[in-house]
Design a protein around this motif. Sequence first.
Motif, PDB file in Angstrom:
ATOM      1  N   VAL A 101       0.871  -1.221   0.012  1.00 40.46           N
ATOM      2  CA  VAL A 101      -0.055  -0.112   0.018  1.00 40.46           C
ATOM      3  C   VAL A 101       0.926   1.301   0.081  1.00 40.46           C
ATOM      4  O   VAL A 101       1.609   1.391   1.064  1.00 40.46           O
ATOM      5  CB  VAL A 101      -1.106  -0.044   1.235  1.00 40.46           C
ATOM      6  N   TYR A 127       1.255   5.277   0.312  1.00 33.03           N
ATOM      7  CA  TYR A 127       0.568   6.061   1.281  1.00 33.03           C
ATOM      8  C   TYR A 127       1.362   7.516   1.218  1.00 33.03           C
ATOM      9  O   TYR A 127       2.407   7.721   0.975  1.00 33.03           O
ATOM     10  CB  TYR A 127       0.188   5.499   2.464  1.00 33.03           C
ATOM     11  N   THR A 167      -4.012   6.812  -0.286  1.00 27.22           N
ATOM     12  CA  THR A 167      -3.352   5.379  -0.546  1.00 27.22           C
ATOM     13  C   THR A 167      -3.230   4.794  -1.866  1.00 27.22           C
ATOM     14  O   THR A 167      -4.717   5.054  -2.661  1.00 27.22           O
ATOM     15  CB  THR A 167      -3.608   4.347   0.553  1.00 27.22           C
TER      16      THR A 167
END
Length: 430
Positions: free
Chosen positions: A157, A159, A268
Amino acid sequence: MKKYMAFIIVLLFLLTSACSNKTGGNETSLNNSKHPKGTITVWGWDVAAETMSLAVKKFHEKYPDVNVKVEDFNSSDLYDKVTVGLAARGSGLPDVVLMEDERIPGYIHQFPDGFLKLNKLGYDQYKDSFNPAKLASVQNSNGDFVAAPWDIGPAGVFYRVDLFKKANVDPESIKTWDDYIEAGKKIKQATGAKLLPIDIPNYDGLFQMMLQQQGLSYFDKNGKININSDEAIRSMKIIKSLYKNDLILINNGWDGIVTATVNGSVATVPYGVWYAGTIMDQAPKLKGKWDMFYLPSFKEGGTRFANVGGSSLLIPSTSKNQSAAYDFVQFFTTDKDTQLLGFKKFGLFPSLKETYSDPLFSEKSEYFNNNPVFKKFADIVDQVPEININENYARASQHSTSAQAAILLENKDIESALKDASKQLQNEIK
């Protein structure tokens, strides 16, 4: 009479062509196996093709008598040409072709004799050089190597560090998908940014990642459909919760994801490691404001790993210079420096495990919050669950994407939508 004679001529041509296709390539391969020479043509696209072109110089140092011609196509054009060539018994095909892993099973199913089995040429000696999940994508049901592994896409992820700080959200506190949703609520309230982009009616990438975390694809190892499994239902419930909490930005295709990444409308982007290159290229002014953490799990302590994308090299069985083609494929996929070429220049993540010991992977990235982001991806390669990708993968993705749209945009019941998608898929592949 003229029509009859024309028919006979065409029939004789087809028979002659079929016979020549069965023998020509193998004879050349045997005759030149120790000292390959001549010209081979390699097909690829975009930065992958450019990487192969860059690799030719070092290849020539080892194989000076082989001339390599790399041809760069739009990927969709490449697949069209491959399909037409295979249907025409190899007419117009190159000696080596790049192919996305998810496409390979479909071609092998439709053209079972269309590509060489590389283990018969010795490629199985490298089986310990790649992670099990990648190996599964290049082997057929008998364990034969139908392709040689190149790049992969361990997922995480990405971010926005500044948005997380403004919302007082610690990324290390996000262990599960429920944690992710709660963090998204705080971030949206504090910054106005939504949590992630999803092209709801056209792409089920998040659903695919969630399934793989749980050790599944659309099909199990026996070919049974998993679209309405407990794991699929669990995944879609999380996606629906993201949607109900207004945390999903409905984007439009690839350009939509990139735009959302650049303009700060999402905090994200869950994606494969290769997306790091896109972020750095498209948003240079956001240097230091991006970082990554692993995918959340379904329960604390659960698997947080998946893969998005990846490609491999195949040799059409009608190649007139199979020996030189194999030497190029072997060199390109197993030479450490060559595998690192695409990574250094374009961010293409190599599948050869030996490369991960290179200092490049341990370097701290100024762009990604001064963290060794690529080492974090390399550390999880062996932990990505192995899944079954078969010839009906693309078709299954279409049905799960349609179910996703019905669930989120039409408020259809999750279990009913997934059950319908499974039935429709089953009817198509009978």
